[in-house]
Design a protein around this motif. Structure first.
Motif, PDB file in Angstrom:
ATOM      1  N   LYS A   1     -11.568  47.993  27.574  1.00  0.00           N
ATOM      2  CA  LYS A   1     -12.168  46.660  27.296  1.00  0.00           C
ATOM      3  C   LYS A   1     -11.618  45.570  28.201  1.00  0.00           C
ATOM      4  CE  LYS A   1     -13.960  47.324  22.708  1.00  0.00           C
ATOM      5  NZ  LYS A   1     -13.858  46.724  21.255  1.00  0.00           N
ATOM      6  N   LYS A   2     -10.118  45.415  28.331  1.00  0.00           N
ATOM      7  CA  LYS A   2      -9.552  44.631  29.147  1.00  0.00           C
ATOM      8  C   LYS A   2      -9.896  45.056  30.521  1.00  0.00           C
ATOM      9  CE  LYS A   2      -4.836  43.097  30.282  1.00  0.00           C
ATOM     10  NZ  LYS A   2      -3.457  43.412  30.204  1.00  0.00           N
ATOM     11  N   ARG A   3     -10.147  45.917  31.052  1.00  0.00           N
ATOM     12  CA  ARG A   3     -10.561  46.188  32.497  1.00  0.00           C
ATOM     13  C   ARG A   3     -11.811  45.492  32.760  1.00  0.00           C
ATOM     14  NH1 ARG A   3      -8.728  51.248  33.225  1.00  0.00           N
ATOM     15  NH2 ARG A   3     -10.886  52.104  32.652  1.00  0.00           N
ATOM     16  N   LEU A   4     -12.948  46.009  31.701  1.00  0.00           N
ATOM     17  CA  LEU A   4     -14.147  45.401  31.949  1.00  0.00           C
ATOM     18  C   LEU A   4     -14.511  43.934  31.711  1.00  0.00           C
ATOM     19  CD1 LEU A   4     -16.087  48.268  29.689  1.00  0.00           C
ATOM     20  CD2 LEU A   4     -16.290  47.747  32.145  1.00  0.00           C
ATOM     21  N   ALA A   5     -13.576  43.215  30.769  1.00  0.00           N
ATOM     22  CA  ALA A   5     -13.747  41.833  30.545  1.00  0.00           C
ATOM     23  C   ALA A   5     -13.301  41.207  31.897  1.00  0.00           C
ATOM     24  CB  ALA A   5     -12.572  41.587  29.669  1.00  0.00           C
ATOM     25  N   LYS A   6     -12.203  41.694  32.540  1.00  0.00           N
ATOM     26  CA  LYS A   6     -11.939  40.866  33.813  1.00  0.00           C
ATOM     27  C   LYS A   6     -12.989  41.359  34.874  1.00  0.00           C
ATOM     28  CE  LYS A   6      -8.010  41.259  37.366  1.00  0.00           C
ATOM     29  NZ  LYS A   6      -6.778  42.117  37.621  1.00  0.00           N
ATOM     30  N   ALA A   7     -13.433  42.359  34.983  1.00  0.00           N
ATOM     31  CA  ALA A   7     -14.631  42.628  35.930  1.00  0.00           C
ATOM     32  C   ALA A   7     -15.678  41.889  35.692  1.00  0.00           C
ATOM     33  CB  ALA A   7     -14.983  44.257  35.859  1.00  0.00           C
ATOM     34  N   ASN A   8     -16.076  41.550  34.484  1.00  0.00           N
ATOM     35  CA  ASN A   8     -17.268  40.604  34.237  1.00  0.00           C
ATOM     36  C   ASN A   8     -16.919  39.220  34.413  1.00  0.00           C
ATOM     37  OD1 ASN A   8     -19.170  42.814  33.219  1.00  0.00           O
ATOM     38  ND2 ASN A   8     -18.336  42.506  31.340  1.00  0.00           N
ATOM     39  N   GLN A   9     -15.736  39.001  34.231  1.00  0.00           N
ATOM     40  CA  GLN A   9     -15.393  37.554  34.607  1.00  0.00           C
ATOM     41  C   GLN A   9     -15.327  37.330  36.017  1.00  0.00           C
ATOM     42  OE1 GLN A   9     -11.276  36.869  33.698  1.00  0.00           O
ATOM     43  NE2 GLN A   9     -11.541  34.478  33.632  1.00  0.00           N
ATOM     44  N   THR A  10     -15.186  38.120  36.983  1.00  0.00           N
ATOM     45  CA  THR A  10     -15.153  37.856  38.297  1.00  0.00           C
ATOM     46  C   THR A  10     -16.732  38.357  38.929  1.00  0.00           C
ATOM     47  OG1 THR A  10     -14.383  40.184  38.633  1.00  0.00           O
ATOM     48  CG2 THR A  10     -12.846  38.286  38.690  1.00  0.00           C
ATOM     49  N   LYS A  11     -17.228  39.087  38.329  1.00  0.00           N
ATOM     50  CA  LYS A  11     -18.692  39.681  38.816  1.00  0.00           C
ATOM     51  C   LYS A  11     -19.420  38.257  39.026  1.00  0.00           C
ATOM     52  CE  LYS A  11     -21.430  41.297  35.743  1.00  0.00           C
ATOM     53  NZ  LYS A  11     -22.339  42.018  34.955  1.00  0.00           N
ATOM     54  N   TYR A  12     -19.609  37.195  38.230  1.00  0.00           N
ATOM     55  CA  TYR A  12     -20.455  36.331  38.580  1.00  0.00           C
ATOM     56  C   TYR A  12     -19.890  35.324  39.584  1.00  0.00           C
ATOM     57  CZ  TYR A  12     -22.768  37.901  34.520  1.00  0.00           C
ATOM     58  OH  TYR A  12     -23.545  38.757  33.523  1.00  0.00           O
TER      59      TYR A  12
ATOM     60  N   GLY B   1     -22.013  34.567  47.278  1.00  0.00           N
ATOM     61  CA  GLY B   1     -22.871  35.407  48.395  1.00  0.00           C
ATOM     62  C   GLY B   1     -22.225  36.718  48.721  1.00  0.00           C
ATOM     63  N   ALA B   2     -21.324  37.314  47.985  1.00  0.00           N
ATOM     64  CA  ALA B   2     -20.715  38.561  48.245  1.00  0.00           C
ATOM     65  C   ALA B   2     -21.782  39.616  48.202  1.00  0.00           C
ATOM     66  CB  ALA B   2     -19.696  38.814  47.298  1.00  0.00           C
ATOM     67  N   PRO B   3     -21.767  40.549  49.072  1.00  0.00           N
ATOM     68  CA  PRO B   3     -22.604  41.819  49.063  1.00  0.00           C
ATOM     69  C   PRO B   3     -22.262  42.687  48.190  1.00  0.00           C
ATOM     70  CG  PRO B   3     -20.976  41.980  50.871  1.00  0.00           C
ATOM     71  CD  PRO B   3     -20.569  40.744  50.253  1.00  0.00           C
ATOM     72  N   PRO B   4     -23.462  43.461  47.756  1.00  0.00           N
ATOM     73  CA  PRO B   4     -23.372  44.377  46.584  1.00  0.00           C
ATOM     74  C   PRO B   4     -22.376  45.494  47.020  1.00  0.00           C
ATOM     75  CG  PRO B   4     -25.861  44.117  47.694  1.00  0.00           C
ATOM     76  CD  PRO B   4     -24.856  43.486  48.349  1.00  0.00           C
ATOM     77  N   GLU B   5     -22.012  45.765  46.072  1.00  0.00           N
ATOM     78  CA  GLU B   5     -20.760  46.736  46.085  1.00  0.00           C
ATOM     79  C   GLU B   5     -21.128  48.145  46.779  1.00  0.00           C
ATOM     80  OE1 GLU B   5     -17.367  46.491  45.470  1.00  0.00           O
ATOM     81  OE2 GLU B   5     -17.928  44.384  44.962  1.00  0.00           O
ATOM     82  N   LEU B   6     -22.352  48.672  46.602  1.00  0.00           N
ATOM     83  CA  LEU B   6     -22.885  49.838  47.311  1.00  0.00           C
ATOM     84  C   LEU B   6     -22.978  49.718  48.891  1.00  0.00           C
ATOM     85  CD1 LEU B   6     -25.170  51.320  44.457  1.00  0.00           C
ATOM     86  CD2 LEU B   6     -22.809  52.094  45.329  1.00  0.00           C
ATOM     87  N   ALA B   7     -23.181  48.531  49.332  1.00  0.00           N
ATOM     88  CA  ALA B   7     -23.424  48.071  50.778  1.00  0.00           C
ATOM     89  C   ALA B   7     -22.220  48.324  51.422  1.00  0.00           C
ATOM     90  CB  ALA B   7     -23.992  46.668  50.912  1.00  0.00           C
ATOM     91  N   LYS B   8     -21.189  48.675  51.018  1.00  0.00           N
ATOM     92  CA  LYS B   8     -19.975  48.791  51.829  1.00  0.00           C
ATOM     93  C   LYS B   8     -19.942  50.001  52.727  1.00  0.00           C
ATOM     94  CE  LYS B   8     -16.734  45.997  49.028  1.00  0.00           C
ATOM     95  NZ  LYS B   8     -15.790  46.009  48.011  1.00  0.00           N
ATOM     96  N   GLY B   9     -19.673  50.126  53.839  1.00  0.00           N
ATOM     97  CA  GLY B   9     -19.797  51.303  54.724  1.00  0.00           C
ATOM     98  C   GLY B   9     -18.821  52.087  54.554  1.00  0.00           C
ATOM     99  N   GLY B  10     -17.556  51.737  53.948  1.00  0.00           N
ATOM    100  CA  GLY B  10     -16.270  53.028  53.964  1.00  0.00           C
ATOM    101  C   GLY B  10     -16.589  53.659  52.826  1.00  0.00           C
TER     102      GLY B  10
END
Length: 72
Positions: free
Chosen positions: A17-28, A34-43
């Motif tokens: 829950k703590k990890r998800l809260a942190k991720a949701n906070q930075t997602k927006y 204008g950061a690219p989607p996570e799946l667009a990364k090439g590596g």
């Protein structure tokens, strides 16, 4: 014994829950700049280990790369 399993499960749930809260906070914030989607990364990097906790979406980037290579 039952109590220790319940305690371990509740501790794991609390960490998730703590990890998800942190991720949701930075997602927006990421989408606002204008950061690219996570799946667009090439590596893509896959590792194998003796003790792992995988996620159900771990193979999606591999399937996307395969589809792109095949021209789909």
């Amino acid at each position: 014994m039952k109590n220790s399993i319940a305690k371990r499960l509740s501790e794991r749930k609390r960490r998730i829950k703590k990890r998800l809260a942190k991720a949701n906070q930075t997602k927006y914030q990421k989408s606002a700049i204008g950061a690219p989607p996570e799946l667009a990364k090439g590596g893509l990097k896959y590792e194998l280990a003796e003790k792992t906790q995988g996620i159900c979406h771990g193979g999606i980037p591999l399937i996307i790369a395969l589809a792109q290579k095949l021209g789909l």
